[in-house]
Design a protein around this motif. Structure first.
Motif, PDB file in Angstrom:
ATOM      1  N   ASP A 266       0.850  -1.188   0.000  1.00 53.75           N
ATOM      2  CA  ASP A 266       0.000   0.000   0.000  1.00 53.75           C
ATOM      3  C   ASP A 266       0.891   1.244   0.000  1.00 53.75           C
ATOM      4  O   ASP A 266       1.646   1.485   0.948  1.00 53.75           O
ATOM      5  CB  ASP A 266      -0.904   0.002   1.235  1.00 53.75           C
ATOM      6  N   GLU A 272      -4.264  -1.217   3.585  1.00 59.29           N
ATOM      7  CA  GLU A 272      -3.485  -2.305   4.189  1.00 59.29           C
ATOM      8  C   GLU A 272      -2.580  -2.937   3.144  1.00 59.29           C
ATOM      9  O   GLU A 272      -2.884  -2.929   1.943  1.00 59.29           O
ATOM     10  CB  GLU A 272      -4.419  -3.373   4.773  1.00 59.29           C
ATOM     11  N   HIS A 273      -1.453  -3.502   3.624  1.00 60.09           N
ATOM     12  CA  HIS A 273      -0.607  -4.306   2.753  1.00 60.09           C
ATOM     13  C   HIS A 273      -1.236  -5.681   2.610  1.00 60.09           C
ATOM     14  O   HIS A 273      -1.759  -6.245   3.582  1.00 60.09           O
ATOM     15  CB  HIS A 273       0.803  -4.443   3.338  1.00 60.09           C
ATOM     16  N   HIS A 297       6.544  -5.492  12.204  1.00 60.62           N
ATOM     17  CA  HIS A 297       6.399  -4.157  11.632  1.00 60.62           C
ATOM     18  C   HIS A 297       7.701  -3.353  11.811  1.00 60.62           C
ATOM     19  O   HIS A 297       8.566  -3.723  12.620  1.00 60.62           O
ATOM     20  CB  HIS A 297       5.238  -3.422  12.315  1.00 60.62           C
ATOM     21  N   LYS A 318      -3.768  -9.788   5.417  1.00 61.98           N
ATOM     22  CA  LYS A 318      -3.779  -8.334   5.356  1.00 61.98           C
ATOM     23  C   LYS A 318      -3.038  -7.767   6.562  1.00 61.98           C
ATOM     24  O   LYS A 318      -3.318  -8.149   7.699  1.00 61.98           O
ATOM     25  CB  LYS A 318      -5.222  -7.815   5.310  1.00 61.98           C
ATOM     26  N   VAL A 319      -2.108  -6.874   6.283  1.00 64.53           N
ATOM     27  CA  VAL A 319      -1.259  -6.293   7.326  1.00 64.53           C
ATOM     28  C   VAL A 319      -1.525  -4.806   7.404  1.00 64.53           C
ATOM     29  O   VAL A 319      -1.482  -4.087   6.388  1.00 64.53           O
ATOM     30  CB  VAL A 319       0.238  -6.557   7.036  1.00 64.53           C
ATOM     31  N   LYS A 320      -1.796  -4.333   8.607  1.00 66.18           N
ATOM     32  CA  LYS A 320      -2.053  -2.915   8.811  1.00 66.18           C
ATOM     33  C   LYS A 320      -0.823  -2.087   8.498  1.00 66.18           C
ATOM     34  O   LYS A 320       0.296  -2.451   8.862  1.00 66.18           O
ATOM     35  CB  LYS A 320      -2.499  -2.668  10.258  1.00 66.18           C
ATOM     36  N   ASN A 321      -1.030  -0.982   7.804  1.00 68.99           N
ATOM     37  CA  ASN A 321       0.062  -0.078   7.453  1.00 68.99           C
ATOM     38  C   ASN A 321       0.356   0.796   8.669  1.00 68.99           C
ATOM     39  O   ASN A 321      -0.366   1.747   8.957  1.00 68.99           O
ATOM     40  CB  ASN A 321      -0.329   0.776   6.253  1.00 68.99           C
ATOM     41  N   THR A 322       1.427   0.469   9.387  1.00 73.92           N
ATOM     42  CA  THR A 322       1.748   1.187  10.631  1.00 73.92           C
ATOM     43  C   THR A 322       2.871   2.197  10.474  1.00 73.92           C
ATOM     44  O   THR A 322       3.288   2.810  11.445  1.00 73.92           O
ATOM     45  CB  THR A 322       2.136   0.188  11.727  1.00 73.92           C
TER      46      THR A 322
END
Length: 457
Positions: A266, A272-273, A297, A318-322
């Motif tokens: 992303d 999200e990635h 992360h 799905k990985v949250k964009n932190t």
């Protein structure tokens, strides 16, 4: 009393080593100069029970290798021949027919042409111990699958056999070292061409790792298949302090890791990635794939990943964009191969990087100068823009000047060095020195003449 007939140990020959490097040739069985061990009696257990530390050697024995287990830290045993003469550990250096290896807990002794008759071991031999007569020791292991995969975790069990009988005396595990080496078949069509030998596992019977029970006689090896893919020939190594033995197995093919990871990054910093996990369908059934692992992360936080739903769809995480930086994905896959074998595979760590967008260039600002109308007449509005005093032309000129300086003075230096080498006794630097000295002498003489003329006046 059981009386074994033991003959000399076979050694691995150079010709056999050459054959191992050429998989096209059939590897012949190990040759023996004499018949194998011949047991006397019906319940021969590959060892001689100690009766008051006594045992008997038959007249047909050419060589015997024995292990005496004793109390930890006690002195090495002393062997007493049938005629009353003694063999000490010091005889190892004096008698070429005696080889002796000792540790804190056992003595391993090999004797060529031993005297027939009753022998005795004097020392703190463990109660219930045996004279382990090593005759034809092999590692009886499960076969290795023909197709294996890079990163696969393989648990393999094996038992140690001496002349066909399992060795069930637990202290003997400290005497032998059991390994599995993979020897490259040097097939130019594979990645492991010319890589030689790699040790991939060590068998243990200590109740640690994948070994279930310590001292039960079942040795367990855990393969480390983080080696290049290709054709490999498994070789079981059995090593003792006095000799080594090898067993050659059928060739196996180590395939590249069959689990693939792709990431859709992303770049908006608002969504999200998306991580997609797929398999090599020729080797792994996608509908059997289970996953366990974690995503790290950039700020160090971790998300645990567990996927237990079985279907024939590509797995999506799905990985949250932190934030911006490096994301790390480490997974373990549980699946079934195309030929129906259950496998556990460590997937190589996958990383992807997100980069912060560049900062926008500063917009020129308008500076309004408003004067006090009560004191001075109004001045026109002026626009002040930032001016870069150092231009690209100045940079080019500066570079040219530096290069010109290096060229001129470097050329002068090279000329002086070459001139000195060509005319060591009449080079330019020497001439300049002589000229300076001559000029100084003239100036001194001129000054003296002037002083004399002033004195006369």
């Amino acid at each position: 009393m059981f009386v074994p007939k033991i003959h000399a140990q076979e050694d691995r020959s150079p010709e056999r080593d050459l054959l191992l490097q050429n998989p096209a040739k059939e590897i012949p069985p190990l040759k023996r100069d004499t018949p194998p061990i011949v047991p006397l009696g019906t319940d021969f257990q590959n060892s001689v029970l100690l009766l008051n530390n006594r045992f008997r050697v038959d007249s047909d024995v050419d060589e015997v290798t024995m292990v005496f287990f004793r109390d930890r830290g006690s002195a090495p045993v002393v062997l007493v021949r049938p005629d009353g003469s003694k063999i000490f550990i010091e005889n190892d250096e004096e008698d070429p027919n005696v080889q002796w290896y000792e540790t804190q807990t056992y003595d391993m002794i090999s004797i060529k042409k031993p005297m027939p008759g009753p022998w005795q071991a004097v020392g703190q031999v463990l109660e219930g111990s045996k004279v382990m007569v090593i005759a034809d020791i092999v590692l009886d292991a499960q076969p290795i699958p023909r197709n294996i995969y890079s990163g696969e975790i393989i648990k393999q069990t094996a038992v140690l056999k001496n002349n066909g009988k399992q060795v069930d005396f637990s202290p003997f595990r400290d005497v032998v070292s059991l390994t599995i080496d993979f020897v490259s078949n040097n097939n130019p069509n594979f990645e492991n061409f010319g890589l030689g030998t790699r040790t991939i596992a060590r068998f243990q019977d200590n109740g640690e790792g994948l070994d279930e029970i310590a001292g039960d006689g079942v040795f367990t090896g855990q393969f480390n298949l983080s080696i290049p893919s290709g054709e490999w020939r498994p070789t079981f190594g059995i090593r003792t302090p006095l000799y080594n033995r090898e067993q050659i197995n059928e060739t196996v093919i180590l395939h590249p890791n069959p689990i693939f990871i792709n990431v859709k990054v992303d770049e908006t910093n608002e969504a999200e990635h998306v991580i997609m996990i797929d398999t090599d369908s020729k080797h792994i059934k996608l509908d059997s794939l289970l996953l366990d692992g974690k995503v790290t992360h950039p700020n160090g936080d971790t998300d645990n990943v567990t996927m237990t739903e079985t279907n024939d769809l590509v797995k999506v995480i799905k990985v949250k964009n932190t934030g911006f930086g490096i994301y790390r994905i480490k997974l373990t896959a549980f699946a079934t191969t195309a030929d129906g074998r259950e496998v556990i595979i460590n997937v190589p760590e996958h990383t992807f990087v997100t980069i912060a967008p560049p900062e926008p260039e500063p917009i020129p600002t308008l500076e309004l100068e408003v004067n006090d109308t009560s004191k001075e007449p109004a001045q026109p509005i002026s626009m002040t823009l930032p001016i870069d005093m150092w231009t690209a032309t100045d940079t080019v000129s500066f570079i040219i000047a530096i290069n010109l300086f290096i060229f001129v003075f470097g050329g002068i230096g090279i000329f002086l060095v070459l001139n000195k080498r060509k005319y060591p006794n009449d080079h330019i630097i020497l001439r300049c020195k002589l000229a300076c000295f001559t000029l100084l002498d003239k100036l001194k003489n001129l000054r003296k003449s002037k002083l004399k003329s002033d004195a006369v006046e």
